[in-house]
Design a protein around this motif. Structure first.
Motif, PDB file in Angstrom:
ATOM      1  N   ASP A 121      -5.131  12.786  -5.843  1.00  0.00           N
ATOM      2  CA  ASP A 121      -4.502  13.828  -6.653  1.00  0.00           C
ATOM      3  C   ASP A 121      -2.977  13.716  -6.588  1.00  0.00           C
ATOM      4  O   ASP A 121      -2.275  13.953  -7.587  1.00  0.00           O
ATOM      5  N   ALA A 122      -2.460  13.360  -5.415  1.00  0.00           N
ATOM      6  CA  ALA A 122      -1.014  13.196  -5.266  1.00  0.00           C
ATOM      7  C   ALA A 122      -0.510  12.004  -6.080  1.00  0.00           C
ATOM      8  O   ALA A 122       0.583  12.053  -6.655  1.00  0.00           O
ATOM      9  N   VAL A 123      -1.301  10.947  -6.125  1.00  0.00           N
ATOM     10  CA  VAL A 123      -0.925   9.785  -6.940  1.00  0.00           C
ATOM     11  C   VAL A 123      -0.843  10.190  -8.409  1.00  0.00           C
ATOM     12  O   VAL A 123       0.133   9.870  -9.113  1.00  0.00           O
ATOM     13  N   LYS A 124      -1.854  10.903  -8.877  1.00  0.00           N
ATOM     14  CA  LYS A 124      -1.858  11.353 -10.272  1.00  0.00           C
ATOM     15  C   LYS A 124      -0.681  12.273 -10.564  1.00  0.00           C
ATOM     16  O   LYS A 124      -0.031  12.159 -11.615  1.00  0.00           O
ATOM     17  N   ALA A 125      -0.397  13.176  -9.617  1.00  0.00           N
ATOM     18  CA  ALA A 125       0.681  14.143  -9.820  1.00  0.00           C
ATOM     19  C   ALA A 125       2.054  13.480  -9.845  1.00  0.00           C
ATOM     20  O   ALA A 125       3.000  14.006 -10.463  1.00  0.00           O
ATOM     21  N   ALA A 126       2.190  12.354  -9.172  1.00  0.00           N
ATOM     22  CA  ALA A 126       3.491  11.674  -9.109  1.00  0.00           C
ATOM     23  C   ALA A 126       3.833  10.957 -10.401  1.00  0.00           C
ATOM     24  O   ALA A 126       5.000  10.668 -10.672  1.00  0.00           O
ATOM     25  N   ILE A 127       2.839  10.677 -11.227  1.00  0.00           N
ATOM     26  CA  ILE A 127       3.065   9.961 -12.482  1.00  0.00           C
ATOM     27  C   ILE A 127       3.677  10.909 -13.514  1.00  0.00           C
ATOM     28  O   ILE A 127       3.184  12.017 -13.730  1.00  0.00           O
ATOM     29  N   ASP A 128       4.769  10.474 -14.124  1.00  0.00           N
ATOM     30  CA  ASP A 128       5.388  11.275 -15.189  1.00  0.00           C
ATOM     31  C   ASP A 128       5.716  10.378 -16.380  1.00  0.00           C
ATOM     32  O   ASP A 128       5.349   9.200 -16.407  1.00  0.00           O
ATOM     33  N   ASP A 129       6.426  10.918 -17.364  1.00  0.00           N
ATOM     34  CA  ASP A 129       6.707  10.165 -18.585  1.00  0.00           C
ATOM     35  C   ASP A 129       7.612   8.961 -18.350  1.00  0.00           C
ATOM     36  O   ASP A 129       7.671   8.054 -19.190  1.00  0.00           O
ATOM     37  N   ASP A 130       8.321   8.955 -17.218  1.00  0.00           N
ATOM     38  CA  ASP A 130       9.223   7.845 -16.923  1.00  0.00           C
ATOM     39  C   ASP A 130       8.606   6.808 -15.988  1.00  0.00           C
ATOM     40  O   ASP A 130       9.260   5.814 -15.657  1.00  0.00           O
ATOM     41  N   THR A 131       7.377   7.024 -15.541  1.00  0.00           N
ATOM     42  CA  THR A 131       6.723   6.064 -14.655  1.00  0.00           C
ATOM     43  C   THR A 131       6.327   4.832 -15.451  1.00  0.00           C
ATOM     44  O   THR A 131       5.771   4.931 -16.541  1.00  0.00           O
ATOM     45  N   ARG A 132       6.614   3.675 -14.867  1.00  0.00           N
ATOM     46  CA  ARG A 132       6.318   2.422 -15.564  1.00  0.00           C
ATOM     47  C   ARG A 132       5.397   1.494 -14.777  1.00  0.00           C
ATOM     48  O   ARG A 132       4.983   0.450 -15.291  1.00  0.00           O
ATOM     49  N   ALA A 133       5.072   1.835 -13.532  1.00  0.00           N
ATOM     50  CA  ALA A 133       4.173   0.981 -12.750  1.00  0.00           C
ATOM     51  C   ALA A 133       3.680   1.743 -11.533  1.00  0.00           C
ATOM     52  O   ALA A 133       4.304   2.714 -11.085  1.00  0.00           O
ATOM     53  N   ILE A 134       2.553   1.284 -11.004  1.00  0.00           N
ATOM     54  CA  ILE A 134       2.003   1.781  -9.743  1.00  0.00           C
ATOM     55  C   ILE A 134       1.930   0.581  -8.808  1.00  0.00           C
ATOM     56  O   ILE A 134       1.450  -0.495  -9.194  1.00  0.00           O
ATOM     57  N   PHE A 135       2.404   0.763  -7.564  1.00  0.00           N
ATOM     58  CA  PHE A 135       2.559  -0.371  -6.650  1.00  0.00           C
ATOM     59  C   PHE A 135       1.927  -0.069  -5.297  1.00  0.00           C
ATOM     60  O   PHE A 135       2.131   1.003  -4.725  1.00  0.00           O
ATOM     61  N   CYS A 136       1.177  -1.040  -4.776  1.00  0.00           N
ATOM     62  CA  CYS A 136       0.588  -0.895  -3.442  1.00  0.00           C
ATOM     63  C   CYS A 136       0.352  -2.273  -2.845  1.00  0.00           C
ATOM     64  O   CYS A 136       0.515  -3.297  -3.520  1.00  0.00           O
ATOM     65  N   GLU A 137      -0.045  -2.298  -1.579  1.00  0.00           N
ATOM     66  CA  GLU A 137      -0.469  -3.531  -0.924  1.00  0.00           C
ATOM     67  C   GLU A 137      -1.982  -3.484  -0.736  1.00  0.00           C
ATOM     68  O   GLU A 137      -2.534  -2.439  -0.377  1.00  0.00           O
ATOM     69  N   ALA A 138      -2.646  -4.601  -0.971  1.00  0.00           N
ATOM     70  CA  ALA A 138      -4.097  -4.645  -0.770  1.00  0.00           C
ATOM     71  C   ALA A 138      -4.429  -4.429   0.701  1.00  0.00           C
ATOM     72  O   ALA A 138      -5.233  -3.554   1.059  1.00  0.00           O
ATOM     73  N   LEU A 139      -3.817  -5.243   1.577  1.00  0.00           N
ATOM     74  CA  LEU A 139      -3.899  -5.075   3.028  1.00  0.00           C
ATOM     75  C   LEU A 139      -2.478  -4.809   3.500  1.00  0.00           C
ATOM     76  O   LEU A 139      -1.649  -5.717   3.513  1.00  0.00           O
ATOM     77  N   ALA A 140      -2.201  -3.566   3.861  1.00  0.00           N
ATOM     78  CA  ALA A 140      -0.819  -3.161   4.061  1.00  0.00           C
ATOM     79  C   ALA A 140      -0.242  -3.662   5.380  1.00  0.00           C
ATOM     80  O   ALA A 140      -0.903  -3.659   6.415  1.00  0.00           O
ATOM     81  N   ASN A 141       1.000  -4.071   5.321  1.00  0.00           N
ATOM     82  CA  ASN A 141       1.803  -4.455   6.472  1.00  0.00           C
ATOM     83  C   ASN A 141       2.550  -3.211   6.958  1.00  0.00           C
ATOM     84  O   ASN A 141       3.214  -2.560   6.153  1.00  0.00           O
ATOM     85  N   PRO A 142       2.446  -2.808   8.252  1.00  0.00           N
ATOM     86  CA  PRO A 142       1.993  -3.627   9.362  1.00  0.00           C
ATOM     87  C   PRO A 142       0.570  -3.366   9.855  1.00  0.00           C
ATOM     88  O   PRO A 142       0.065  -4.135  10.654  1.00  0.00           O
ATOM     89  N   GLY A 143      -0.072  -2.297   9.429  1.00  0.00           N
ATOM     90  CA  GLY A 143      -1.293  -1.872  10.116  1.00  0.00           C
ATOM     91  C   GLY A 143      -2.589  -2.445   9.610  1.00  0.00           C
ATOM     92  O   GLY A 143      -3.647  -2.176  10.170  1.00  0.00           O
ATOM     93  N   GLY A 144      -2.550  -3.233   8.519  1.00  0.00           N
ATOM     94  CA  GLY A 144      -3.791  -3.762   7.982  1.00  0.00           C
ATOM     95  C   GLY A 144      -4.615  -2.724   7.235  1.00  0.00           C
ATOM     96  O   GLY A 144      -5.800  -2.942   6.969  1.00  0.00           O
ATOM     97  N   TYR A 145      -3.985  -1.603   6.869  1.00  0.00           N
ATOM     98  CA  TYR A 145      -4.643  -0.569   6.057  1.00  0.00           C
ATOM     99  C   TYR A 145      -5.113  -1.175   4.738  1.00  0.00           C
ATOM    100  O   TYR A 145      -4.396  -1.947   4.104  1.00  0.00           O
ATOM    101  N   ILE A 146      -6.328  -0.840   4.313  1.00  0.00           N
ATOM    102  CA  ILE A 146      -6.883  -1.365   3.067  1.00  0.00           C
ATOM    103  C   ILE A 146      -6.791  -0.295   1.981  1.00  0.00           C
ATOM    104  O   ILE A 146      -7.321   0.812   2.137  1.00  0.00           O
ATOM    105  N   THR A 147      -6.096  -0.614   0.902  1.00  0.00           N
ATOM    106  CA  THR A 147      -5.990   0.310  -0.220  1.00  0.00           C
ATOM    107  C   THR A 147      -7.299   0.332  -0.991  1.00  0.00           C
ATOM    108  O   THR A 147      -7.889  -0.722  -1.267  1.00  0.00           O
ATOM    109  N   ASP A 148      -7.746   1.515  -1.373  1.00  0.00           N
ATOM    110  CA  ASP A 148      -8.971   1.658  -2.144  1.00  0.00           C
ATOM    111  C   ASP A 148      -8.675   1.348  -3.612  1.00  0.00           C
ATOM    112  O   ASP A 148      -8.470   2.243  -4.433  1.00  0.00           O
ATOM    113  N   LEU A 149      -8.643   0.068  -3.932  1.00  0.00           N
ATOM    114  CA  LEU A 149      -8.306  -0.356  -5.291  1.00  0.00           C
ATOM    115  C   LEU A 149      -9.311   0.165  -6.309  1.00  0.00           C
ATOM    116  O   LEU A 149      -8.960   0.402  -7.470  1.00  0.00           O
ATOM    117  N   ASP A 150     -10.554   0.342  -5.896  1.00  0.00           N
ATOM    118  CA  ASP A 150     -11.571   0.901  -6.795  1.00  0.00           C
ATOM    119  C   ASP A 150     -11.186   2.287  -7.291  1.00  0.00           C
ATOM    120  O   ASP A 150     -11.561   2.691  -8.397  1.00  0.00           O
TER     121      ASP A 150
END
Length: 430
Positions: free
Chosen positions: A140-169
């Protein structure tokens, strides 16, 4: 290779993009260490400069060695095309360059490499761009952050440094609904463990410095274009959909279709930003990719053993490796990274900051360096080095708290790695 669909990953990592040298028959891709290329005649030169014909003009734009690497990475990631450049940081700017403009923003995950956080929170302001950092587990926070000036969404698949896995689905449908490109940094995952395009990513970026090369010899980056995004649908991406003055009004998306982003990144991005990969670096990366699957299998196998041992150590407060059943992100491994959770993770020491510093000074086999993805096992205290420019709040959000040490597990004997950590922990907590 012309039809890559019939081949498996292990075959493609050796052969994709490569052909015997037509002049000499050389089997390995030569290093074309040249600045410029002779045109057949004046008409040939004009066609190249007008983007009416594909070929080589000047090595800031295109180079035969780099071209093989671009085709290989694009093939392994399942993309339509790729552009290689001078570093992973260069790849991020090159990825955003056709999309952004003054006053525009990118919605970015809080779980990013510290240098990326700084690049997005500080440096891109000089272009008039901005970033909104959001916990990507809070949809919900991701959706709320998007506005008319947003042009991209950016993340890491396996995040540095902790190896966190983004839920790309979960993230990809949000980007699709908003009509925005999803850019995924797949440096830690590599196309062997994760292919973000399969989950809906528009662009994939890499620091080729890391696992793709795998031996700590190259600084390089890559952007892979999925070829699936409609750049003309919303009017938000005029660099790709509207006439380009520098090419007599050519419209990149209309002219090049699925390769619009790729051609723009070469013909405009590399031309004007000059973030060029050198051919010798491309050659080393090509050689590294030839063994990518073999290395990643060993990286993952070792990481599981080392993380499991650390989790039972009395001096260790917590281990972040998603490959452990205790990880809150363990269920994502099977979905997002079916061949394993990578080789990057952190662990926290109960004794705090000073013990972490003493630990990195006490290891003998691990190398204390500001890098990851090497065949050698690497260690660093992120809070005092790679992430030291962040605020305390940013450190916590990025998974780089003061009592946290990051490991990049190599391909050595796992028992030797465990023995080294054991003696170092004993000294650090004595």
């Amino acid at each position: 290779m012309t039809d890559t669909a019939q081949y498996g990953f292990d075959t493609l990592q050796v052969h994709a993009g490569a052909r015997p040298d037509p002049a000499t028959g050389a089997r390995q891709t030569p290093i074309y260490q040249t600045t410029a290329y002779v045109f057949r005649d004046a008409d040939h030169a004009a066609a190249l400069f007008n983007l009416q014909e594909v070929g080589y003009i000047y090595s800031r734009l295109t180079n035969p060695t780099v071209a093989v690497l671009q085709e290989r990475i694009a093939t392994l990631e399942g993309g339509a095309g790729a552009v290689c450049c001078s570093s992973g940081h260069a790849a991020q700017i090159l990825a955003l360059f056709p999309l952004m403009g003054p006053g525009r923003n990118v919605v970015a995950s809080t779980r990013l490499y510290g240098g990326t956080v700084t690049q997005f929170s500080q440096t891109i302001k000089r272009f008039g761009w901005s970033a909104k950092f959001v916990d990507f587990d809070d949809l919900d926070a991701v959706k709320a952050a998007i506005d008319d000036d947003t042009r991209a969404i950016f993340c890491e698949a396996l995040a540095n440094p902790g190896g966190y896995i983004t839920d790309l689905d979960a993230i990809a449908p949000i980007a699709e609904e908003a009509g925005l490109p999803l850019i995924v940094d797949n440096t830690s995952g590599t196309p062997y463990l994760c292919r973000p395009i399969d989950y809906g990513a528009t662009l994939v970026v890499h620091s080729a410095t890391k696992f793709l090369t795998g031996n700590g010899t190259v600084t390089g980056g890559a952007i892979v274009d999925s070829g699936t995004f409609d750049w003309s649908a919303s009017g938000k991406f005029p660099s790709l959909s509207e006439p380009e003055p520098a090419y007599h009004g050519l419209k990149f998306h209309e002219t090049f279709g699925p390769l619009a982003f790729t051609f723009h990144s070469i013909a405009v991005g590399l031309r004007d930003l000059g973030m060029t990969m050198n051919p010798q670096g491309a050659h080393y990366t090509l050689m590294g990719i030839e063994t990518l699957s073999l290395r990643m299998q060993r990286h993952v196998e070792n990481a599981v053993k080392v993380a499991s041992w650390l989790e039972t150590h009395p001096a260790v407060e917590a281990v972040t490796y998603a490959g452990l059943p205790s990880s809150p992100y363990h269920e994502r491994v099977a979905r997002i990274c079916p061949k394993g959770a990578g080789a990057l993770f952190t662990f926290a020491l109960k004794a705090g900051y000073e013990a972490c510093v003493k630990l990195v000074d006490s290891v003998e086999l691990f190398s204390h360096v500001a890098n990851l993805g090497d065949t050698r096992s690497l260690i660093i205290h992120s809070a005092s080095t790679t992430h030291r420019q962040l605020t305390p709040e940013q450190l916590e959000a990025a998974g780089a708290a003061p009592n946290v040490v990051r490991l990049s597990i190599g391909i050595e004997d796992a028992d030797d790695l465990i023995a080294d950590l054991d003696q170092a922990l004993a000294k650090a907590t004595a």
